[in-house]
Design a protein around this motif. Sequence first.
Motif, short mmCIF file in Angstrom:
data_model
loop_
_atom_site.label_atom_id
_atom_site.label_comp_id
_atom_site.label_asym_id
_atom_site.label_seq_id
_atom_site.Cartn_x
_atom_site.Cartn_y
_atom_site.Cartn_z
N ARG A 292 0.84 -1.29 -0.08
CA ARG A 292 -0.17 0.09 -0.01
C ARG A 292 0.64 1.39 -0.13
NH1 ARG A 292 0.08 3.79 4.16
NH2 ARG A 292 -2.06 4.91 4.44
N CYS A 293 0.42 2.10 -0.85
CA CYS A 293 0.89 3.51 -0.58
C CYS A 293 0.08 4.57 -0.80
CB CYS A 293 1.99 3.76 -1.81
SG CYS A 293 1.29 3.70 -3.31
N GLU A 294 0.17 5.88 -0.88
CA GLU A 294 -0.64 6.99 -0.69
C GLU A 294 -0.60 7.96 -1.93
OE1 GLU A 294 2.12 6.75 0.91
OE2 GLU A 294 1.80 6.84 3.06
N ALA B 287 6.23 5.92 -6.35
CA ALA B 287 7.35 5.40 -7.20
C ALA B 287 7.88 4.17 -6.96
CB ALA B 287 8.33 6.47 -7.35
N ILE B 288 7.95 3.82 -5.64
CA ILE B 288 8.60 2.58 -5.21
C ILE B 288 7.38 1.40 -5.21
CG2 ILE B 288 8.53 1.20 -3.01
CD1 ILE B 288 9.87 3.89 -1.78
N VAL B 289 6.07 1.61 -5.21
CA VAL B 289 5.18 0.50 -5.45
C VAL B 289 5.07 0.39 -6.87
CG1 VAL B 289 2.85 -0.22 -5.09
CG2 VAL B 289 3.85 1.15 -3.33
N SER C 119 3.44 -1.67 4.01
CA SER C 119 3.62 -0.49 3.57
C SER C 119 4.86 0.08 4.21
CB SER C 119 2.39 0.55 4.31
OG SER C 119 2.46 1.69 3.66
N LEU C 120 5.26 1.27 3.84
CA LEU C 120 6.42 2.25 4.44
C LEU C 120 6.09 3.41 4.35
CD1 LEU C 120 7.86 3.99 2.21
CD2 LEU C 120 8.77 1.49 1.34
N MET D 191 3.96 -1.87 8.81
CA MET D 191 4.60 -0.88 8.19
C MET D 191 5.88 -0.63 8.79
SD MET D 191 3.57 3.42 8.37
CE MET D 191 2.52 3.15 6.85
N PHE D 192 7.06 -0.30 7.96
CA PHE D 192 8.23 0.11 8.28
C PHE D 192 8.68 1.46 7.76
CE2 PHE D 192 9.05 -1.69 4.13
CZ PHE D 192 9.98 -1.09 3.53
N TRP D 193 9.53 2.02 8.67
CA TRP D 193 10.23 3.66 8.50
C TRP D 193 11.73 3.33 7.63
CZ3 TRP D 193 6.02 5.98 9.35
CH2 TRP D 193 5.32 5.71 10.55
N LEU D 194 11.64 4.13 6.51
CA LEU D 194 13.00 3.98 5.67
C LEU D 194 13.43 5.32 5.82
CD1 LEU D 194 14.35 2.44 3.44
CD2 LEU D 194 13.06 3.17 1.81
N GLY D 195 14.65 5.22 6.37
CA GLY D 195 15.39 6.58 6.58
C GLY D 195 15.82 7.44 5.29
N ALA D 196 15.29 8.89 5.56
CA ALA D 196 15.51 9.82 4.88
C ALA D 196 16.84 10.55 4.76
CB ALA D 196 14.32 10.73 4.48
#
Length: 385
Positions: A70-72, A104-106, A156-157, A340-345
């Motif tokens: 899932r994405c937004e 874009a990831i999905v 999700s992320l 859901m996971f968090w992906l460091g920016a």
Amino acid sequence: MNSEAAERLIRLRHDLHQFPEISGQEKETAEKVALELRALRADQVLTSIGGHGVAGVYNSGKDGPTVAIRCELDGLPIQELSNLAYRSRVAGNGHLCGHDGHMAIVLGVAEQLGQNRPTKGRTVLIFQPAEETGHGAIAYRKDPKFSQIKPDYVFSLHNLPGLALGEVELCAGPANCASRGMKVVLTGRTSHAAAPQDGVSPAAALALLMPKLADLGKGGPLDADFALTTVTHATLGEPTFGIAPGRAELWVTLRAVADARMQSLMAEAEALVAHTASDQGLEYEITYEDVFEACVNAPEAGDILRQACTATNVPCVLTSSPQKFSEDFGQFGKDAKAAMFWLGAGVDHPQLHNPDYDFPDTLISIGTGIFLAAIQQVLGPFSPR
């Protein structure tokens, strides 16, 4: 992912970034996504789910579970401040939470699935509208079309400034706080400013409620008792010197780690408003907006994401501390194993919702790889279609 595919996804992300649409208005974004999914050989593309939601279905042709990613779709009503060549072209709107990058990831997952399908089951790519208001996931799940794609697992992320670039943080249990906006309207009676005794002013009640409501939740450790109340907006009367006010409005955000604590916090806040209004001879009304329930990672789904990080050599930090900000992704966990996971920016990256925020393009291939590895864990290895 080869360099050509990576560059294509970056260009796609930049295009999405230039034309952000806020919650509930994501029509053109949804049309672009649906066009991409068809070009990427989805077996079925569903549109107008819960508003402008989209789903792309990739079927192996064999029985098995359904895994959703899932994405937004939505951007924010915030003016972007940047000199980027691909900066927002929509005045007052910006993709300042990174949903353009999540899409874009999905779509990177879709590109791989269009060429290689897993051994069994289905993969459903969910593009959800209206995440920023908390309305989107509920509407998406309530839509009759959702029954056609109802997943067994949902992943999700969200990108996370402050976390090292490309590093993953994964919560065990609660991942995001519950929150809701409490709108309090206090109604008395206006009068001439020369004779305030002839009216009933909500000024004193407003002055009392602002600090008292803020004191109900002071924050602190992110445990089951965590509660935070934040006064965000207040108005009193009209901008004139001749009228003693008869109406006031107060907005407060309530936040808690657990839904049970949210219910008790609401009860405390409502009792305080009722008591204060009664003492001051006022009528009152309380309504709630932007309602987000707590987002909780299912243990099995979280373990799949952890193993996916290991398989793709992405550093993964396990934590028991949820994020204070809210997410409506938790709605998908009501009838599926969800995480859901968090992906460091980046440690020093501008924060989410800042006017100078921009999604780091290097995260596209990392996020895509983790999702593909998670799909393979549930549905088996990929093979050419």
